[in-house]
Design a protein around this motif. Structure first.
Motif, PDB file in Angstrom:
ATOM      1  N   LEU A   1      45.282  34.238  43.788  1.00 42.68           N
ATOM      2  CA  LEU A   1      46.458  34.469  43.320  1.00 42.68           C
ATOM      3  C   LEU A   1      46.912  36.075  43.265  1.00 42.68           C
ATOM      4  O   LEU A   1      48.253  36.036  42.241  1.00 42.68           O
ATOM      5  N   GLY A   2      46.187  37.100  43.224  1.00 46.64           N
ATOM      6  CA  GLY A   2      46.146  38.071  43.784  1.00 46.64           C
ATOM      7  C   GLY A   2      46.451  38.444  42.364  1.00 46.64           C
ATOM      8  O   GLY A   2      47.116  39.981  41.566  1.00 46.64           O
ATOM      9  N   LEU A   3      45.423  38.014  41.317  1.00 48.35           N
ATOM     10  CA  LEU A   3      45.140  38.941  40.633  1.00 48.35           C
ATOM     11  C   LEU A   3      44.415  39.398  39.693  1.00 48.35           C
ATOM     12  O   LEU A   3      43.185  39.322  39.621  1.00 48.35           O
ATOM     13  N   ASP A   4      44.301  41.027  41.297  1.00 53.52           N
ATOM     14  CA  ASP A   4      43.078  41.586  41.240  1.00 53.52           C
ATOM     15  C   ASP A   4      42.097  42.539  40.073  1.00 53.52           C
ATOM     16  O   ASP A   4      41.049  41.736  39.980  1.00 53.52           O
ATOM     17  N   GLY A   5      42.713  42.710  38.803  1.00 55.87           N
ATOM     18  CA  GLY A   5      42.598  42.684  37.505  1.00 55.87           C
ATOM     19  C   GLY A   5      41.687  42.168  36.887  1.00 55.87           C
ATOM     20  O   GLY A   5      40.409  41.714  36.461  1.00 55.87           O
ATOM     21  N   ASP A   6      42.283  40.332  36.961  1.00 55.87           N
ATOM     22  CA  ASP A   6      41.586  38.942  36.433  1.00 55.87           C
ATOM     23  C   ASP A   6      39.994  39.440  37.156  1.00 55.87           C
ATOM     24  O   ASP A   6      39.186  38.625  36.812  1.00 55.87           O
ATOM     25  N   ALA A   7      40.142  39.074  38.644  1.00 52.20           N
ATOM     26  CA  ALA A   7      39.333  39.012  39.356  1.00 52.20           C
ATOM     27  C   ALA A   7      37.918  40.016  39.246  1.00 52.20           C
ATOM     28  O   ALA A   7      36.685  39.646  38.969  1.00 52.20           O
ATOM     29  N   ALA A   8      39.341  41.429  39.001  1.00 43.54           N
ATOM     30  CA  ALA A   8      37.211  42.232  38.884  1.00 43.54           C
ATOM     31  C   ALA A   8      37.130  41.891  37.445  1.00 43.54           C
ATOM     32  O   ALA A   8      35.642  42.101  37.382  1.00 43.54           O
ATOM     33  N   VAL A   9      37.129  41.428  36.352  1.00 44.57           N
ATOM     34  CA  VAL A   9      36.862  41.213  35.240  1.00 44.57           C
ATOM     35  C   VAL A   9      36.570  40.323  35.425  1.00 44.57           C
ATOM     36  O   VAL A   9      34.590  39.478  34.883  1.00 44.57           O
ATOM     37  N   LEU A  10      36.264  38.795  35.746  1.00 41.38           N
ATOM     38  CA  LEU A  10      35.763  37.729  36.239  1.00 41.38           C
ATOM     39  C   LEU A  10      34.444  37.675  37.176  1.00 41.38           C
ATOM     40  O   LEU A  10      33.405  37.071  36.831  1.00 41.38           O
TER      41      LEU A  10
ATOM     42  N   GLY B   1      32.728  31.607  39.418  1.00 44.50           N
ATOM     43  CA  GLY B   1      32.603  31.347  40.431  1.00 44.50           C
ATOM     44  C   GLY B   1      33.720  30.961  41.632  1.00 44.50           C
ATOM     45  O   GLY B   1      34.673  31.913  41.900  1.00 44.50           O
ATOM     46  N   CYS B   2      34.660  29.785  40.597  1.00 39.16           N
ATOM     47  CA  CYS B   2      35.624  29.234  40.362  1.00 39.16           C
ATOM     48  C   CYS B   2      37.018  30.353  39.943  1.00 39.16           C
ATOM     49  O   CYS B   2      38.332  30.583  41.043  1.00 39.16           O
ATOM     50  N   LEU B   3      37.002  30.606  38.760  1.00 40.00           N
ATOM     51  CA  LEU B   3      37.995  31.493  38.705  1.00 40.00           C
ATOM     52  C   LEU B   3      38.503  33.021  39.019  1.00 40.00           C
ATOM     53  O   LEU B   3      39.590  33.136  39.229  1.00 40.00           O
ATOM     54  N   VAL B   4      36.447  33.621  39.745  1.00 37.43           N
ATOM     55  CA  VAL B   4      37.256  34.427  40.461  1.00 37.43           C
ATOM     56  C   VAL B   4      37.810  34.339  41.850  1.00 37.43           C
ATOM     57  O   VAL B   4      39.027  34.940  42.355  1.00 37.43           O
ATOM     58  N   ALA B   5      37.556  33.133  42.591  1.00 38.27           N
ATOM     59  CA  ALA B   5      38.105  32.965  43.859  1.00 38.27           C
ATOM     60  C   ALA B   5      40.111  32.710  43.607  1.00 38.27           C
ATOM     61  O   ALA B   5      40.279  32.976  44.718  1.00 38.27           O
ATOM     62  N   PHE B   6      39.869  31.672  42.446  1.00 37.34           N
ATOM     63  CA  PHE B   6      41.447  31.590  42.674  1.00 37.34           C
ATOM     64  C   PHE B   6      41.816  32.768  41.886  1.00 37.34           C
ATOM     65  O   PHE B   6      43.631  33.211  42.290  1.00 37.34           O
ATOM     66  N   ALA B   7      41.549  33.831  40.898  1.00 36.01           N
ATOM     67  CA  ALA B   7      42.494  35.219  40.801  1.00 36.01           C
ATOM     68  C   ALA B   7      42.711  35.370  42.188  1.00 36.01           C
ATOM     69  O   ALA B   7      43.261  36.085  41.985  1.00 36.01           O
ATOM     70  N   ASN B   8      41.554  36.187  43.093  1.00 38.91           N
ATOM     71  CA  ASN B   8      41.389  37.300  44.216  1.00 38.91           C
ATOM     72  C   ASN B   8      43.147  35.878  45.317  1.00 38.91           C
ATOM     73  O   ASN B   8      43.462  36.451  45.160  1.00 38.91           O
TER      74      ASN B   8
END
Length: 164
Positions: free
Chosen positions: A128-137, A119-126
């Motif tokens: 940071l604008g890391l959309d691909g990372d956020a989708a995977v996480l 959950g934290c990693l999704v929020a961080f990725a979002n």
């Protein structure tokens, strides 16, 4: 490594989650072997597979960012794994249903740690604008939630009643 910005925190926490998953994988496999309830055992085997899949995805994300996924050791999961062994595997039980109830308890504690991490990693990725990372996480987070819900269903629709 100095934590200078959210990206540093993101990388650190990906490595921490990778370590947590690595440790919980062995424990989950052991819990699955110890479970007497067939549905529980199968769910734990599926859980181990899900943990492994999540590790692969986190490792790939780490690689994409030029870092080694093994860069951290998760002391939080180390404690949860020790608790799982002490309370669900090494403890003496007079009834296998009671042990299965304890197995669920210990497994869900480990899963909830992973839920917080993802959950934290999704929020961080979002952020940071890391959309691909956020989708995977997010996919990993959703799968982890699904596994947790399945475990609750197994507990509330059979194991806990049998242990009572």
């Amino acid at each position: 490594m100095a934590m200078n910005n959210l990206k540093d925190v993101y990388i650190d926490q990906m490595q921490d989650l990778y370590s947590a998953c690595k440790q919980s994988l062995d424990a989950t496999t052991a819990l699955g072997r110890a479970a007497k309830n067939k549905e529980l055992s199968e769910a734990l085997i599926a859980g181990a597979s899900g943990i492994s899949d999540g590790m692969e995805k986190v490792a790939q994300l780490c690689s994409d960012h030029g870092v080694d996924p093994d860069g951290e050791f998760c002391k939080g999961m180390e404690g949860l794994v020790k608790e799982a062994h002490a309370h669900a595997l090494d403890e003496e039980f007079g009834d296998e249903d009671t042990q299965d109830a304890m197995i669920i308890t210990q497994y869900q504690r480990m899963v909830h740690y992973a839920l917080a991490g993802y959950g934290c990693l999704v929020a961080f990725a979002n952020r940071l604008g890391l959309d691909g990372d956020a989708a995977v996480l997010q996919e990993c987070l959703d799968q982890t939630y699904d596994g947790d819900k399945r475990m609750t269903q197994i507990a509330t629709h059979g194991v806990n009643a049998a242990a009572a």
